[in-house]
Design a protein around this motif. Structure first.
Motif, short mmCIF file in Angstrom:
data_model
loop_
_atom_site.label_atom_id
_atom_site.label_comp_id
_atom_site.label_asym_id
_atom_site.label_seq_id
_atom_site.Cartn_x
_atom_site.Cartn_y
_atom_site.Cartn_z
N GLY A 22 -11.42 -5.23 0.45
CA GLY A 22 -12.47 -5.19 -0.57
C GLY A 22 -12.06 -5.73 -1.92
N THR A 23 -10.85 -6.33 -2.03
CA THR A 23 -10.42 -6.89 -3.30
C THR A 23 -9.64 -8.17 -3.05
OG1 THR A 23 -9.10 -6.53 -5.29
CG2 THR A 23 -8.33 -5.48 -3.28
N ASP A 24 -9.72 -9.10 -4.01
CA ASP A 24 -8.97 -10.35 -3.90
C ASP A 24 -7.65 -10.29 -4.65
OD1 ASP A 24 -11.01 -11.46 -2.42
OD2 ASP A 24 -12.03 -12.34 -4.15
N GLU A 25 -7.33 -9.17 -5.24
CA GLU A 25 -6.13 -9.06 -6.04
C GLU A 25 -4.88 -9.05 -5.15
OE1 GLU A 25 -4.08 -6.08 -9.36
OE2 GLU A 25 -6.07 -5.67 -8.55
N ASP A 53 -1.11 -5.30 8.22
CA ASP A 53 -2.45 -5.83 7.97
C ASP A 53 -2.61 -6.40 6.57
OD1 ASP A 53 -3.19 -5.17 10.51
OD2 ASP A 53 -4.14 -3.25 9.95
N TRP A 54 -1.89 -5.83 5.59
CA TRP A 54 -2.14 -6.21 4.20
C TRP A 54 -0.85 -6.48 3.43
CZ3 TRP A 54 -7.07 -7.24 3.96
CH2 TRP A 54 -7.95 -6.55 4.79
N ALA A 55 0.15 -7.03 4.11
CA ALA A 55 1.39 -7.38 3.44
C ALA A 55 2.02 -8.60 4.11
CB ALA A 55 2.37 -6.21 3.45
N VAL A 56 2.59 -9.47 3.31
CA VAL A 56 3.24 -10.68 3.80
C VAL A 56 4.55 -10.88 3.03
CG1 VAL A 56 3.14 -13.21 3.86
CG2 VAL A 56 1.16 -11.87 4.57
N ALA A 57 5.61 -11.24 3.74
CA ALA A 57 6.90 -11.53 3.12
C ALA A 57 7.11 -13.04 3.04
CB ALA A 57 8.04 -10.88 3.90
N LEU A 72 -4.76 -11.56 11.16
CA LEU A 72 -5.03 -10.99 9.85
C LEU A 72 -6.44 -11.28 9.40
CD1 LEU A 72 -1.74 -11.85 7.96
CD2 LEU A 72 -2.35 -9.73 9.07
N ALA A 73 -6.98 -10.35 8.65
CA ALA A 73 -8.30 -10.55 8.05
C ALA A 73 -8.18 -11.58 6.94
CB ALA A 73 -8.82 -9.22 7.51
N PHE A 74 -9.29 -11.82 6.25
CA PHE A 74 -9.35 -12.87 5.22
C PHE A 74 -8.29 -12.64 4.15
CE2 PHE A 74 -11.01 -14.26 1.09
CZ PHE A 74 -11.06 -15.62 1.33
N ASP A 75 -8.17 -11.40 3.66
CA ASP A 75 -7.20 -11.12 2.62
C ASP A 75 -5.78 -11.38 3.10
OD1 ASP A 75 -8.63 -8.40 0.65
OD2 ASP A 75 -9.19 -10.50 0.90
N GLY A 76 -5.53 -11.10 4.39
CA GLY A 76 -4.21 -11.36 4.94
C GLY A 76 -3.91 -12.84 4.97
N LEU A 103 -2.87 -13.92 1.61
CA LEU A 103 -1.48 -13.54 1.33
C LEU A 103 -0.50 -14.53 1.94
CD1 LEU A 103 -1.65 -9.66 1.88
CD2 LEU A 103 -1.51 -10.88 -0.30
N LEU A 104 -0.79 -15.02 3.16
CA LEU A 104 0.09 -16.00 3.79
C LEU A 104 0.14 -17.30 3.00
CD1 LEU A 104 -0.83 -15.55 7.57
CD2 LEU A 104 1.42 -15.20 6.54
N ALA A 105 -0.95 -17.64 2.37
CA ALA A 105 -1.02 -18.90 1.63
C ALA A 105 -0.58 -18.77 0.17
CB ALA A 105 -2.45 -19.44 1.68
N ALA A 106 -0.26 -17.55 -0.28
CA ALA A 106 0.03 -17.32 -1.70
C ALA A 106 1.49 -17.61 -2.03
CB ALA A 106 -0.34 -15.90 -2.08
N VAL A 107 1.97 -18.81 -1.64
CA VAL A 107 3.37 -19.18 -1.91
C VAL A 107 3.62 -19.27 -3.41
CG1 VAL A 107 5.12 -20.96 -1.54
CG2 VAL A 107 3.52 -20.39 0.30
N ASP A 108 2.65 -19.83 -4.15
CA ASP A 108 2.83 -20.00 -5.60
C ASP A 108 2.96 -18.65 -6.31
OD1 ASP A 108 2.71 -22.69 -5.24
OD2 ASP A 108 0.59 -22.89 -5.82
N VAL A 109 2.22 -17.66 -5.83
CA VAL A 109 2.30 -16.33 -6.44
C VAL A 109 3.70 -15.74 -6.23
CG1 VAL A 109 1.38 -13.97 -6.41
CG2 VAL A 109 -0.16 -15.93 -6.11
N ALA A 110 4.23 -15.89 -5.02
CA ALA A 110 5.56 -15.38 -4.72
C ALA A 110 6.63 -16.11 -5.54
CB ALA A 110 5.85 -15.51 -3.23
#
Length: 259
Positions: A67-70, A39-43, A3-7, A10-17
């Motif tokens: 192109g976005t960090d959102e 490429d741009w989604a994580v479960a 995965l690219a940087f944004d991916g 997403l893998l590390a965004a446990v708190d968001v989930a």
């Protein structure tokens, strides 16, 4: 796939989930794993502590874009996990019920399209023909059969009265436990076949395989399998509120996902 940087974010965004579940009113347990879904989604998977859903997991799908960090919460679902408790395949009631299941107070409604029943205005061919010869009309055969012609001996009035008393006082009489709990009597049931002769007004034979099939029943006997009994409404009182998972597509998580 790397995965690219944004991916990776997403893998590390446990708190968001987890926050998405809490905002939805849920109480997620420990984080189980994070699985790339492209490429741009994580479960993200969390333990679910819901009564009646043993072994199930919360799944939150996070999505991003180049192109976005959102980070966007794309989906939030409840899914079965390994060894989870699942409901058995649904089987219609009329395929589950067998002869002998009916007990006093039970209601067993006949299906509207039950092939064993026809409207009373339809000729059901219920007649007795003495012979099949064209020169012997069926109506004559019916009369001859009911009168007992062709038999050497017939039941006497005393014998008939004795039998009627036994049937009236027996298991399929109006004083039985089953009859006391029934809302309808056999006399008005489509499965009721009246006897011939003097006993016709008071007795018949049950033709319902789920009830007194093949037995002589009193006209004022009854059970919950009457042909006109209304079907139950289907309402119930579940011990817990069910989570609406009927519209979900169940998918398996990847085995090599990182948490």
């Amino acid at each position: 796939m790397t995965l690219a940087f944004d991916g990776d974010r997403l893998l590390a965004a446990v708190d968001v989930a987890r926050a998405a579940l809490v905002e939805d009113g849920q109480h997620p347990g420990a984080h189980l794993e994070s699985t790339p879904e492209g490429d741009w989604a994580v479960a993200h998977y969390f333990e679910a502590d819901l009564a009646g859903y043993r072994g199930w997991q919360w799944c939150v799908v996070l999505a991003g874009a180049p192109g976005t960090d959102e980070i966007t919460v794309s989906e939030l679902v409840l899914l079965p996990g390994q060894g989870s408790l699942l409901a058995p395949n649904w089987v219609p009631w009329n395929e589950r019920v067998v002869a002998g299941d009916l007990s006093p107070g039970d209601v067993l409604a006949a299906d509207p399209g039950d092939p064993r029943l026809v409207p009373n205005q339809i000729d059901n061919g219920d007649e007795f023909a003495l012979s099949s010869d064209d020169d012997d009309p069926d109506d004559i055969g019916q009369i001859a059969g009911e009168l007992g012609l062709g038999r050497r001996r017939l039941l006497s009035p005393d014998g008939r009265d004795d039998a009627a008393q036994r049937w009236h006082d027996g298991e399929f009489g109006p004083r039985s436990e089953m009859a006391a709990a029934a809302a309808y009597s056999c006399a008005s049931c489509g499965f009721y076949l009246p006897l011939a002769g003097a006993l016709r007004p008071a007795f018949g034979v049950c033709a319902n395989e789920y009830s007194a099939d093949g037995h002589v029943v009193a006209a004022d006997y009854g059970c919950g399998a009457h042909s006109d009994v209304p079907a139950p409404s289907g309402g119930g009182s579940p011990a817990y509120d069910a989570y609406d998972d009927g519209v979900l597509e169940i998918v398996s998580a990847g085995a090599d996902a990182t948490s």
